[in-house]
Design a protein around this motif. Structure first.
Motif, mmCIF file in Angstrom:
data_model
loop_
_atom_site.group_PDB
_atom_site.id
_atom_site.type_symbol
_atom_site.label_atom_id
_atom_site.label_comp_id
_atom_site.label_asym_id
_atom_site.label_seq_id
_atom_site.Cartn_x
_atom_site.Cartn_y
_atom_site.Cartn_z
ATOM 1 N N GLY A 85 0.804 -1.223 0.000
ATOM 2 C CA GLY A 85 0.000 0.000 0.000
ATOM 3 C C GLY A 85 0.832 1.266 0.000
ATOM 4 O O GLY A 85 0.444 2.258 0.620
ATOM 5 N N ILE A 86 1.996 1.217 -0.658
ATOM 6 C CA ILE A 86 2.871 2.386 -0.759
ATOM 7 C C ILE A 86 3.235 2.593 -2.227
ATOM 8 O O ILE A 86 3.083 1.683 -3.047
ATOM 9 C CB ILE A 86 4.157 2.215 0.099
ATOM 10 N N PRO A 87 3.715 3.784 -2.598
ATOM 11 C CA PRO A 87 4.072 4.031 -3.990
ATOM 12 C C PRO A 87 5.276 3.184 -4.431
ATOM 13 O O PRO A 87 6.177 2.896 -3.633
ATOM 14 C CB PRO A 87 4.440 5.513 -4.028
ATOM 15 N N ALA A 88 5.281 2.808 -5.707
ATOM 16 C CA ALA A 88 6.395 2.029 -6.270
ATOM 17 C C ALA A 88 7.700 2.811 -6.185
ATOM 18 O O ALA A 88 8.774 2.229 -6.053
ATOM 19 C CB ALA A 88 6.096 1.638 -7.713
ATOM 20 N N SER A 89 7.615 4.147 -6.235
ATOM 21 C CA SER A 89 8.817 4.980 -6.148
ATOM 22 C C SER A 89 9.480 4.855 -4.763
ATOM 23 O O SER A 89 10.664 5.145 -4.619
ATOM 24 C CB SER A 89 8.483 6.435 -6.448
ATOM 25 N N VAL A 90 8.735 4.409 -3.763
ATOM 26 C CA VAL A 90 9.289 4.192 -2.429
ATOM 27 C C VAL A 90 9.876 2.777 -2.331
ATOM 28 O O VAL A 90 10.885 2.553 -1.662
ATOM 29 C CB VAL A 90 8.198 4.396 -1.351
ATOM 30 N N VAL A 91 9.253 1.824 -3.027
ATOM 31 C CA VAL A 91 9.677 0.426 -2.946
ATOM 32 C C VAL A 91 11.040 0.217 -3.589
ATOM 33 O O VAL A 91 11.893 -0.491 -3.041
ATOM 34 C CB VAL A 91 8.630 -0.500 -3.599
ATOM 35 N N ARG A 92 11.283 0.826 -4.761
ATOM 36 C CA ARG A 92 12.535 0.580 -5.494
ATOM 37 C C ARG A 92 13.776 0.900 -4.658
ATOM 38 O O ARG A 92 14.649 0.042 -4.502
ATOM 39 C CB ARG A 92 12.530 1.336 -6.819
ATOM 40 N N PRO A 93 13.903 2.097 -4.072
ATOM 41 C CA PRO A 93 15.095 2.350 -3.251
ATOM 42 C C PRO A 93 15.124 1.507 -1.973
ATOM 43 O O PRO A 93 16.192 1.099 -1.510
ATOM 44 C CB PRO A 93 15.026 3.840 -2.930
ATOM 45 N N ARG A 94 13.960 1.229 -1.411
ATOM 46 C CA ARG A 94 13.910 0.400 -0.201
ATOM 47 C C ARG A 94 14.433 -1.005 -0.517
ATOM 48 O O ARG A 94 15.198 -1.580 0.259
ATOM 49 C CB ARG A 94 12.472 0.328 0.311
ATOM 50 N N LEU A 95 14.033 -1.531 -1.667
ATOM 51 C CA LEU A 95 14.488 -2.857 -2.090
ATOM 52 C C LEU A 95 15.996 -2.848 -2.347
ATOM 53 O O LEU A 95 16.709 -3.764 -1.941
ATOM 54 C CB LEU A 95 13.721 -3.286 -3.346
ATOM 55 N N SER A 96 16.466 -1.796 -2.982
ATOM 56 C CA SER A 96 17.901 -1.683 -3.262
ATOM 57 C C SER A 96 18.713 -1.633 -1.966
ATOM 58 O O SER A 96 19.736 -2.321 -1.823
ATOM 59 C CB SER A 96 18.156 -0.435 -4.098
ATOM 60 N N ARG A 97 18.269 -0.841 -1.016
ATOM 61 C CA ARG A 97 18.978 -0.742 0.264
ATOM 62 C C ARG A 97 18.918 -2.063 1.035
ATOM 63 O O ARG A 97 19.895 -2.487 1.655
ATOM 64 C CB ARG A 97 18.397 0.392 1.108
ATOM 65 N N ALA A 98 17.776 -2.736 0.984
ATOM 66 C CA ALA A 98 17.631 -4.026 1.681
ATOM 67 C C ALA A 98 18.571 -5.064 1.070
ATOM 68 O O ALA A 98 19.198 -5.846 1.795
ATOM 69 C CB ALA A 98 16.181 -4.504 1.604
ATOM 70 N N ARG A 99 18.695 -5.067 -0.250
ATOM 71 C CA ARG A 99 19.640 -5.988 -0.909
ATOM 72 C C ARG A 99 21.066 -5.699 -0.462
ATOM 73 O O ARG A 99 21.833 -6.615 -0.181
ATOM 74 C CB ARG A 99 19.553 -5.838 -2.417
ATOM 75 N N ALA A 100 21.421 -4.423 -0.414
ATOM 76 C CA ALA A 100 22.780 -4.044 -0.008
ATOM 77 C C ALA A 100 23.040 -4.479 1.435
ATOM 78 O O ALA A 100 24.127 -4.991 1.744
ATOM 79 C CB ALA A 100 22.963 -2.533 -0.154
ATOM 80 N N ARG A 101 22.073 -4.308 2.310
ATOM 81 C CA ARG A 101 22.255 -4.722 3.710
ATOM 82 C C ARG A 101 22.411 -6.242 3.814
ATOM 83 O O ARG A 101 23.224 -6.737 4.598
ATOM 84 C CB ARG A 101 21.076 -4.241 4.553
#
Length: 129
Positions: A85-101
């Motif tokens: 329930g959030i914008p896709a523009s928020v998911v992309r960087p969140r996913l990228s940061r989660a992968r890096a972590r």
């Protein structure tokens, strides 16, 4: 008169039983050999899965959720956005940061692009001439 017949039947039964055991043992040996060639050894994967599970448990709930939706459920950013329930523009960087972590926790960064030091490239046939 009946006793010799009975001995003959018992003898044939024992011979059949021995042949069956021999066939089963040979089949077992052959199947174990063939199975080693066909079925990979999953022990390395189990260790890797345990390391991933441990690393995932050390991530924040938000990182873990977005990674599970992407990696395990196979959802794309827009689908994850819809689920959360959030914008896709928020998911992309969140996913990228989660992968890096997760990469940091696992310690398995992909190798740098380019020439691998210490290895010589294999010359083509034209270069050898």
């Amino acid at each position: 008169m009946e006793r010799p017949w009975l001995y003959a039947v018992a003898r044939r039964q024992l011979a059949n039983h021995r042949r069956g055991d021999l066939h089963r043992r040979r089949l077992g040996v052959r199947l174990r050999h063939d199975l080693r060639l066909v079925v990979p050894d999953f022990s390395d994967r189990v260790v890797q899965d345990a390391a991933v599970d441990s690393a995932m448990a050390r991530l924040s709930a938000r990182d873990e959720e977005v990674l599970q939706l992407h990696l395990w459920e196979g959802l794309e950013s827009r689908e994850i956005a819809e689920v959360l329930g959030i914008p896709a523009s928020v998911v992309r960087p969140r996913l990228s940061r989660a992968r890096a972590r997760l990469r940091d926790l696992l310690g398995n960064d992909p190798p740098a692009a380019g020439h691998v030091h210490g290895k010589q490239p294999i010359p083509s046939r034209e270069e050898e001439r």
